[in-house]
Design a protein around this motif. Structure first.
Motif, mmCIF file in Angstrom:
data_model
loop_
_atom_site.group_PDB
_atom_site.id
_atom_site.type_symbol
_atom_site.label_atom_id
_atom_site.label_comp_id
_atom_site.label_asym_id
_atom_site.label_seq_id
_atom_site.Cartn_x
_atom_site.Cartn_y
_atom_site.Cartn_z
ATOM 1 N N GLU A 19 0.809 -1.213 0.000
ATOM 2 C CA GLU A 19 0.000 0.000 0.000
ATOM 3 C C GLU A 19 0.845 1.267 0.000
ATOM 4 O O GLU A 19 0.368 2.335 -0.349
ATOM 5 N N ARG A 20 2.096 1.152 0.392
ATOM 6 C CA ARG A 20 3.021 2.291 0.428
ATOM 7 C C ARG A 20 3.791 2.426 -0.877
ATOM 8 O O ARG A 20 4.468 3.415 -1.098
ATOM 9 N N THR A 21 3.741 1.376 -1.688
ATOM 10 C CA THR A 21 4.565 1.312 -2.883
ATOM 11 C C THR A 21 3.876 2.015 -4.044
ATOM 12 O O THR A 21 2.736 1.707 -4.383
ATOM 13 N N ILE A 22 4.605 2.955 -4.619
ATOM 14 C CA ILE A 22 4.123 3.705 -5.773
ATOM 15 C C ILE A 22 5.246 3.749 -6.796
ATOM 16 O O ILE A 22 6.371 3.325 -6.519
ATOM 17 N N ASP A 23 4.942 4.270 -7.961
ATOM 18 C CA ASP A 23 5.971 4.653 -8.919
ATOM 19 C C ASP A 23 5.956 6.167 -8.984
ATOM 20 O O ASP A 23 4.911 6.799 -8.760
ATOM 21 N N ILE A 24 7.098 6.744 -9.290
ATOM 22 C CA ILE A 24 7.152 8.159 -9.610
ATOM 23 C C ILE A 24 7.859 8.307 -10.946
ATOM 24 O O ILE A 24 8.762 7.527 -11.270
ATOM 25 N N THR A 25 7.416 9.269 -11.716
ATOM 26 C CA THR A 25 8.097 9.622 -12.957
ATOM 27 C C THR A 25 8.653 11.019 -12.774
ATOM 28 O O THR A 25 7.895 11.975 -12.569
ATOM 29 N N TYR A 49 5.116 12.366 2.092
ATOM 30 C CA TYR A 49 6.544 12.569 1.866
ATOM 31 C C TYR A 49 7.120 11.389 1.096
ATOM 32 O O TYR A 49 6.632 10.261 1.200
ATOM 33 N N LEU A 50 8.201 11.662 0.389
ATOM 34 C CA LEU A 50 9.036 10.629 -0.218
ATOM 35 C C LEU A 50 10.364 10.644 0.521
ATOM 36 O O LEU A 50 10.913 11.713 0.796
ATOM 37 N N SER A 51 10.870 9.472 0.831
ATOM 38 C CA SER A 51 12.174 9.354 1.460
ATOM 39 C C SER A 51 12.655 7.926 1.267
ATOM 40 O O SER A 51 11.978 7.104 0.651
ATOM 41 N N THR A 52 13.819 7.663 1.793
ATOM 42 C CA THR A 52 14.393 6.324 1.765
ATOM 43 C C THR A 52 15.388 6.215 2.902
ATOM 44 O O THR A 52 15.817 7.226 3.457
ATOM 45 N N GLN A 53 15.740 4.997 3.217
ATOM 46 C CA GLN A 53 16.803 4.819 4.196
ATOM 47 C C GLN A 53 18.040 5.542 3.674
ATOM 48 O O GLN A 53 18.149 5.800 2.473
ATOM 49 N N PRO A 54 18.971 5.885 4.555
ATOM 50 C CA PRO A 54 20.107 6.703 4.142
ATOM 51 C C PRO A 54 20.814 6.171 2.898
ATOM 52 O O PRO A 54 21.267 5.035 2.854
ATOM 53 N N ALA A 55 20.826 7.015 1.862
ATOM 54 C CA ALA A 55 21.498 6.709 0.599
ATOM 55 C C ALA A 55 21.304 7.887 -0.346
ATOM 56 O O ALA A 55 20.371 8.670 -0.199
ATOM 57 N N ARG A 56 22.157 7.981 -1.325
ATOM 58 C CA ARG A 56 22.008 8.990 -2.373
ATOM 59 C C ARG A 56 21.065 8.421 -3.424
ATOM 60 O O ARG A 56 21.196 7.260 -3.817
ATOM 61 N N ARG A 57 20.115 9.208 -3.883
ATOM 62 C CA ARG A 57 19.123 8.740 -4.847
ATOM 63 C C ARG A 57 19.007 9.703 -6.018
ATOM 64 O O ARG A 57 18.888 10.917 -5.835
ATOM 65 N N ASP A 58 19.011 9.146 -7.231
ATOM 66 C CA ASP A 58 18.859 9.967 -8.430
ATOM 67 C C ASP A 58 17.503 10.657 -8.467
ATOM 68 O O ASP A 58 17.396 11.794 -8.931
ATOM 69 N N TRP A 59 16.450 9.972 -7.987
ATOM 70 C CA TRP A 59 15.133 10.595 -8.047
ATOM 71 C C TRP A 59 15.106 11.900 -7.252
ATOM 72 O O TRP A 59 14.412 12.844 -7.624
ATOM 73 N N GLY A 85 7.321 18.313 -5.886
ATOM 74 C CA GLY A 85 8.132 17.899 -4.747
ATOM 75 C C GLY A 85 8.944 19.063 -4.207
ATOM 76 O O GLY A 85 9.593 19.770 -4.973
ATOM 77 N N THR A 86 8.893 19.226 -2.902
ATOM 78 C CA THR A 86 9.673 20.277 -2.240
ATOM 79 C C THR A 86 10.663 19.613 -1.295
ATOM 80 O O THR A 86 10.246 18.978 -0.308
ATOM 81 N N PRO A 87 11.960 19.728 -1.587
ATOM 82 C CA PRO A 87 12.953 19.160 -0.667
ATOM 83 C C PRO A 87 12.851 19.831 0.703
ATOM 84 O O PRO A 87 12.710 21.055 0.802
ATOM 85 N N ILE A 88 12.904 19.028 1.748
ATOM 86 C CA ILE A 88 12.848 19.546 3.114
ATOM 87 C C ILE A 88 14.276 19.610 3.636
ATOM 88 O O ILE A 88 14.930 18.575 3.810
ATOM 89 N N HIS A 132 8.619 16.738 0.424
ATOM 90 C CA HIS A 132 7.193 16.917 0.691
ATOM 91 C C HIS A 132 6.465 16.905 -0.647
ATOM 92 O O HIS A 132 6.901 17.534 -1.607
ATOM 93 N N VAL A 133 5.351 16.182 -0.715
ATOM 94 C CA VAL A 133 4.579 16.057 -1.952
ATOM 95 C C VAL A 133 3.327 16.917 -1.855
ATOM 96 O O VAL A 133 2.571 16.825 -0.888
ATOM 97 N N THR A 134 3.126 17.751 -2.858
ATOM 98 C CA THR A 134 1.912 18.538 -2.999
ATOM 99 C C THR A 134 1.302 18.183 -4.352
ATOM 100 O O THR A 134 1.994 18.228 -5.374
#
Length: 141
Positions: A19-25, A49-59, A85-88, A132-134
């Motif tokens: 239920e948390r899994t989405i795709d983003i383009t 919000y979009l985030s991930t465990q600590p790592a560098r991400r291209d998205w 998307g607004t980086p926090i 943050h996603v609006t």
């Protein structure tokens, strides 16, 4: 907003991984090409919000350069939602959201079988992207 979309976005700590899994383009920061990937989204303080465990991400780099993206729901309902998307970057805001994410993931039955305990707050603060996603007005109709 369509009630089925509202339900799909209303995840809670009890929501399973699917239920948390989405795709983003996103639009590539360097290439300008569209990139679609699978990610998780989170809710904290009623916001998405979009985030991930600590790592560098291209998205994340893509959203920093090109904030407009598509948020693709794919479980329970299929919908392509235009979003911004607004980086926090504010430390207090980041800490509040990461505490909620860590609490969400750091459960005895966590939603994705992530090894316990989840990385500490300091690691998330230092190495995790947070966006943050609006949703645009058009996405909400």
């Amino acid at each position: 907003m369509d009630p089925s979309i509202q339900n799909a976005l209303a995840i809670s700590p009890a929501s399973p991984a699917r239920e948390r899994t989405i795709d983003i383009t996103t639009t590539g920061a360097r290439t300008g090409r569209h990139h679609r990937i699978e990610v998780w989204f989170y809710r904290a303080d009623g916001e998405i919000y979009l985030s991930t465990q600590p790592a560098r991400r291209d998205w994340y780099a893509n959203i920093v350069k090109n904030p407009g993206f598509t948020f693709h729901l794919k479980h329970g309902v299929r919908a392509d939602l235009d979003a911004v998307g607004t980086p926090i970057r504010d430390a207090a805001h980041r800490a509040r959201v990461f505490r909620a994410i860590i609490a969400d993931l750091d459960q005895a039955w966590n939603p994705a079988g992530i090894p316990q305990p989840v990385e500490p707050l300091e690691q998330w603060m230092a190495g995790s992207p947070l966006v943050h996603v609006t949703f645009t007005k058009e996405a909400l109709i």
